[in-house]
Design a protein around this motif. Structure first.
Motif, PDB file in Angstrom:
ATOM      1  N   LEU A   1     -19.037  -7.693  -1.766  1.00 20.42           N
ATOM      2  CA  LEU A   1     -20.232  -6.913  -1.475  1.00 20.42           C
ATOM      3  C   LEU A   1     -20.098  -5.473  -1.969  1.00 20.42           C
ATOM      4  CD1 LEU A   1     -21.013  -8.142   2.153  1.00 20.42           C
ATOM      5  CD2 LEU A   1     -22.415  -8.559   0.117  1.00 20.42           C
ATOM      6  N   ALA A   2     -18.910  -4.890  -1.763  1.00 20.19           N
ATOM      7  CA  ALA A   2     -18.693  -3.510  -2.206  1.00 20.19           C
ATOM      8  C   ALA A   2     -18.790  -3.395  -3.721  1.00 20.19           C
ATOM      9  CB  ALA A   2     -17.343  -3.007  -1.719  1.00 20.19           C
ATOM     10  N   ALA A   3     -18.254  -4.399  -4.422  1.00 24.31           N
ATOM     11  CA  ALA A   3     -18.343  -4.395  -5.886  1.00 24.31           C
ATOM     12  C   ALA A   3     -19.793  -4.551  -6.331  1.00 24.31           C
ATOM     13  CB  ALA A   3     -17.482  -5.510  -6.458  1.00 24.31           C
ATOM     14  N   GLU A   4     -20.521  -5.433  -5.668  1.00 22.79           N
ATOM     15  CA  GLU A   4     -21.919  -5.698  -6.036  1.00 22.79           C
ATOM     16  C   GLU A   4     -22.802  -4.475  -5.831  1.00 22.79           C
ATOM     17  OE1 GLU A   4     -25.555  -8.369  -4.192  1.00 22.79           O
ATOM     18  OE2 GLU A   4     -23.543  -9.268  -4.268  1.00 22.79           O
ATOM     19  N   HIS A   5     -22.532  -3.719  -4.762  1.00 19.26           N
ATOM     20  CA  HIS A   5     -23.380  -2.574  -4.425  1.00 19.26           C
ATOM     21  C   HIS A   5     -22.750  -1.238  -4.833  1.00 19.26           C
ATOM     22  CE1 HIS A   5     -26.369  -4.885  -2.108  1.00 19.26           C
ATOM     23  NE2 HIS A   5     -25.338  -5.638  -1.720  1.00 19.26           N
TER      24      HIS A   5
ATOM     25  N   GLU B   1     -14.780  -1.039  -7.720  1.00 12.97           N
ATOM     26  CA  GLU B   1     -14.163  -0.202  -8.760  1.00 12.97           C
ATOM     27  C   GLU B   1     -13.418   0.972  -8.148  1.00 12.97           C
ATOM     28  OE1 GLU B   1     -15.503   2.494 -12.654  1.00 12.97           O
ATOM     29  OE2 GLU B   1     -16.928   1.128 -11.693  1.00 12.97           O
ATOM     30  N   ASN B   2     -13.993   1.541  -7.099  1.00 15.57           N
ATOM     31  CA  ASN B   2     -13.372   2.672  -6.414  1.00 15.57           C
ATOM     32  C   ASN B   2     -12.815   2.209  -5.076  1.00 15.57           C
ATOM     33  OD1 ASN B   2     -13.910   4.734  -8.353  1.00 15.57           O
ATOM     34  ND2 ASN B   2     -16.051   4.730  -7.699  1.00 15.57           N
ATOM     35  N   LEU B   3     -11.510   2.117  -5.005  1.00 18.00           N
ATOM     36  CA  LEU B   3     -10.821   1.598  -3.820  1.00 18.00           C
ATOM     37  C   LEU B   3      -9.563   2.417  -3.579  1.00 18.00           C
ATOM     38  CD1 LEU B   3     -10.234  -0.559  -1.603  1.00 18.00           C
ATOM     39  CD2 LEU B   3      -9.177  -1.953  -3.407  1.00 18.00           C
ATOM     40  N   ILE B   4      -9.426   2.931  -2.367  1.00 18.86           N
ATOM     41  CA  ILE B   4      -8.227   3.664  -1.961  1.00 18.86           C
ATOM     42  C   ILE B   4      -7.608   2.957  -0.762  1.00 18.86           C
ATOM     43  CG2 ILE B   4      -7.358   5.796  -0.909  1.00 18.86           C
ATOM     44  CD1 ILE B   4      -7.902   6.137  -3.844  1.00 18.86           C
ATOM     45  N   THR B   5      -6.319   2.688  -0.846  1.00 15.02           N
ATOM     46  CA  THR B   5      -5.561   2.106   0.260  1.00 15.02           C
ATOM     47  C   THR B   5      -4.631   3.177   0.825  1.00 15.02           C
ATOM     48  OG1 THR B   5      -5.612  -0.075  -0.793  1.00 15.02           O
ATOM     49  CG2 THR B   5      -3.993   0.268   0.955  1.00 15.02           C
ATOM     50  N   ILE B   6      -4.587   3.268   2.147  1.00 15.67           N
ATOM     51  CA  ILE B   6      -3.745   4.258   2.825  1.00 15.67           C
ATOM     52  C   ILE B   6      -2.674   3.538   3.633  1.00 15.67           C
ATOM     53  CG2 ILE B   6      -3.709   6.041   4.618  1.00 15.67           C
ATOM     54  CD1 ILE B   6      -6.578   6.749   3.784  1.00 15.67           C
ATOM     55  N   MET B   7      -1.447   3.970   3.449  1.00 13.35           N
ATOM     56  CA  MET B   7      -0.330   3.439   4.229  1.00 13.35           C
ATOM     57  C   MET B   7       0.663   4.568   4.493  1.00 13.35           C
ATOM     58  SD  MET B   7       0.519  -0.376   2.730  1.00 13.35           S
ATOM     59  CE  MET B   7       1.953  -0.471   3.837  1.00 13.35           C
ATOM     60  N   GLY B   8       1.713   4.239   5.229  1.00  8.85           N
ATOM     61  CA  GLY B   8       2.743   5.226   5.503  1.00  8.85           C
ATOM     62  C   GLY B   8       3.772   4.670   6.464  1.00  8.85           C
ATOM     63  N   PRO B   9       4.903   5.353   6.587  1.00 11.55           N
ATOM     64  CA  PRO B   9       5.988   4.879   7.453  1.00 11.55           C
ATOM     65  C   PRO B   9       6.002   5.532   8.820  1.00 11.55           C
ATOM     66  CG  PRO B   9       6.823   6.608   6.051  1.00 11.55           C
ATOM     67  CD  PRO B   9       5.338   6.476   5.747  1.00 11.55           C
ATOM     68  N   SER B  10       4.901   6.154   9.218  1.00 11.69           N
ATOM     69  CA  SER B  10       4.948   6.957  10.431  1.00 11.69           C
ATOM     70  C   SER B  10       4.990   6.140  11.708  1.00 11.69           C
ATOM     71  CB  SER B  10       3.746   7.910  10.466  1.00 11.69           C
ATOM     72  OG  SER B  10       2.531   7.192  10.500  1.00 11.69           O
ATOM     73  N   LYS B  11       4.425   4.952  11.725  1.00 17.09           N
ATOM     74  CA  LYS B  11       4.280   4.203  12.975  1.00 17.09           C
ATOM     75  C   LYS B  11       5.335   3.112  13.129  1.00 17.09           C
ATOM     76  CE  LYS B  11       0.655   6.579  14.059  1.00 17.09           C
ATOM     77  NZ  LYS B  11       0.725   7.626  15.076  1.00 17.09           N
ATOM     78  N   THR B  12       5.195   2.044  12.352  1.00 13.85           N
ATOM     79  CA  THR B  12       6.120   0.922  12.483  1.00 13.85           C
ATOM     80  C   THR B  12       7.561   1.381  12.313  1.00 13.85           C
ATOM     81  OG1 THR B  12       4.412  -0.528  11.575  1.00 13.85           O
ATOM     82  CG2 THR B  12       6.675  -1.370  11.580  1.00 13.85           C
ATOM     83  N   GLU B  13       7.784   2.304  11.391  1.00 14.91           N
ATOM     84  CA  GLU B  13       9.130   2.752  11.052  1.00 14.91           C
ATOM     85  C   GLU B  13       9.543   3.997  11.840  1.00 14.91           C
ATOM     86  OE1 GLU B  13       6.560   2.449   9.085  1.00 14.91           O
ATOM     87  OE2 GLU B  13       6.933   0.790   7.713  1.00 14.91           O
ATOM     88  N   SER B  14       8.666   4.488  12.714  1.00 12.81           N
ATOM     89  CA  SER B  14       8.942   5.636  13.594  1.00 12.81           C
ATOM     90  C   SER B  14       9.327   6.902  12.836  1.00 12.81           C
ATOM     91  CB  SER B  14      10.039   5.286  14.611  1.00 12.81           C
ATOM     92  OG  SER B  14       9.624   4.255  15.466  1.00 12.81           O
ATOM     93  N   LEU B  15       8.718   7.115  11.673  1.00 19.12           N
ATOM     94  CA  LEU B  15       8.993   8.326  10.906  1.00 19.12           C
ATOM     95  C   LEU B  15       7.876   9.363  11.085  1.00 19.12           C
ATOM     96  CD1 LEU B  15      10.387   6.764   7.589  1.00 19.12           C
ATOM     97  CD2 LEU B  15      11.670   7.842   9.433  1.00 19.12           C
TER      98      LEU B  15
END
Length: 404
Positions: A206-210, A241-255
């Protein structure tokens, strides 16, 4: 109140982790019932890095970065090139799609910093933004701060696992009504719902279509329970086309104390985010960036143990709340519970303050995550197991004390 004062008033940081101590409680004296409940104070507003220590080697990596001096302290704004190269390889393997470390990845001051940069890169005054309800509290606040228009989309989380996820009909309607951006978390904060594969695939289509830009927060995507599967939108055959993924080690890895996050995806948006970071913070803390060398390189079995420990706490707290009659969805991932409390003689927001004052238990009010979830509270159960169980019992006792 001036428009600028109103803009900042909407940010409302009083219930953010660590900010509760700034609240004035004098107005609660007239409604307070009973005595103080004994027990170890537990702050469920964030994870306990003493109960779950940072990943092995993180301190040594930080110290090595410190010893390296200026070369590590003053990296390019999007982060040290060598560290980005290693992180990009790990993220590509984890998500199932390649990541260009030069053009498609930026290291940020925590995932909160990544979210600010990502929304700042795509939201302008009048931009229509689809937002799940409930979802991470900063999503709504940042969209409002940047002048965007919120288009709510219901997230179903009390149903059976097979029926959980965003209301795709509402989402498509939002896209057809002009939404230009979608921001959401999976696993969801605060409910722990993992958006299922068919829903991720449909959202991507849907995001690609719109022609909708998607920002997806995957902070807890490594902390999944009982073999839960996970689908990364960036690996879908058809994706925006425009997609940003956010991740990090702050929670699961306690950083968390290192304040590290990463955003990866469309090069044009990463470029905008770097320009914004350059005037907000310059870069993620240089020495702290070195701790990313431990991310995805934990000792064998370490992650399995951490997941099992969190799952055991989750199950004990679920039983306590469900036995008390509080509807509580079982998190599929992450470290949050979102129990729904019965009607009380005080407002939910006042109950949260009374809970901290009389029971030594800090939780986040559900109104932070959606206008429709005032009767819920969010708990981060990444805590000492025995202390969290005792605190959950005190929550139940306090509810009975103030039940309508």
């Amino acid at each position: 109140m001036s428009s600028l004062d109103a803009k900042f008033a909407r940010l409302g940081a009083d219930n953010a982790p660590g900010q509760e101590v700034r609240q004035n409680a004098d107005d609660l004296k007239s409604v307070m019932r009973g005595d103080i409940l004994p027990g170890m104070p537990v702050d469920f507003s964030h994870g306990d890095v003493d109960a779950f220590e940072p990943t092995p080697g993180a301190r040594a990596a930080w110290e090595a970065g410190f010893e390296e001096g200026g070369a590590q302290a003053y990296t390019e704004y999007r982060g040290a090139a060598a560290i980005r190269q290693d992180v990009a390889a790990s993220l590509a393997a984890f998500t199932g799609a390649p990541v260009d470390p030069v053009d498609e990845l930026i290291i940020t001051p925590g995932t909160q910093g990544a979210l600010f940069l990502a929304l700042g890169a795509v939201v302008d005054r009048g931009t229509k933004v689809a937002i799940m309800e409930p979802d991470y509290f900063a999503n709504r606040k940042l969209v409002a701060f940047f002048g965007g228009e919120i288009m709510p989309v219901a997230l179903h989380y009390h149903e059976d696992a097979s029926r959980r996820g965003p209301d795709l009909g509402q989402l498509e309607a939002a896209f057809k009504a002009g939404a230009e951006v979608l921001v959401f978390s999976t696993p969801n904060n605060p409910t722990g719902v993992v958006t299922p594969e068919d829903a991720i695939t449909e959202i991507a289509r849907l995001a690609a279509e719109h022609n909708v830009t998607v920002i997806v927060d995957q902070l807890y995507s490594r902390l999944r329970y009982s073999g839960e599967s996970y689908t990364h939108m960036r690996a879908c055959a058809k994706r925006p086309e425009n997609l940003i993924t956010i991740m990090g080690p702050s929670k699961t890895e306690s950083l968390s104390g290192f304040r590290l996050g990463v955003a990866f995806g469309s090069a044009s948006l990463i470029d905008r985010m770097e320009k914004l970071q350059a005037i907000v913070s310059l870069r993620a803390a240089g020495y702290s960036q070195a701790a990313l060398k431990t991310w995805f390189h934990e000792p064998e079995g370490w992650m399995d143990t951490r997941i099992a420990q969190h799952e055991a706490i989750r199950d004990d707290l679920l039983k306590i709340f469900r036995d008390a009659g509080f509807p509580t969805a079982s998190p599929q991932a992450g470290s949050y519970l979102f129990p729904e409390l019965p009607e009380l003689v005080v407002s939910p927001e006042d109950f949260v303050r009374l809970l901290r004052l009389q029971a030594g238990v800090t939780v986040t009010p559900g109104s932070e995550f959606s206008p429709h979830t005032r009767s819920s509270v969010r708990l981060n159960f990444s805590q000492d197991h025995a202390a969290s169980v005792a605190a959950a019992h005190r929550i139940v006792e306090m509810v009975e004390r103030y039940r309508a």
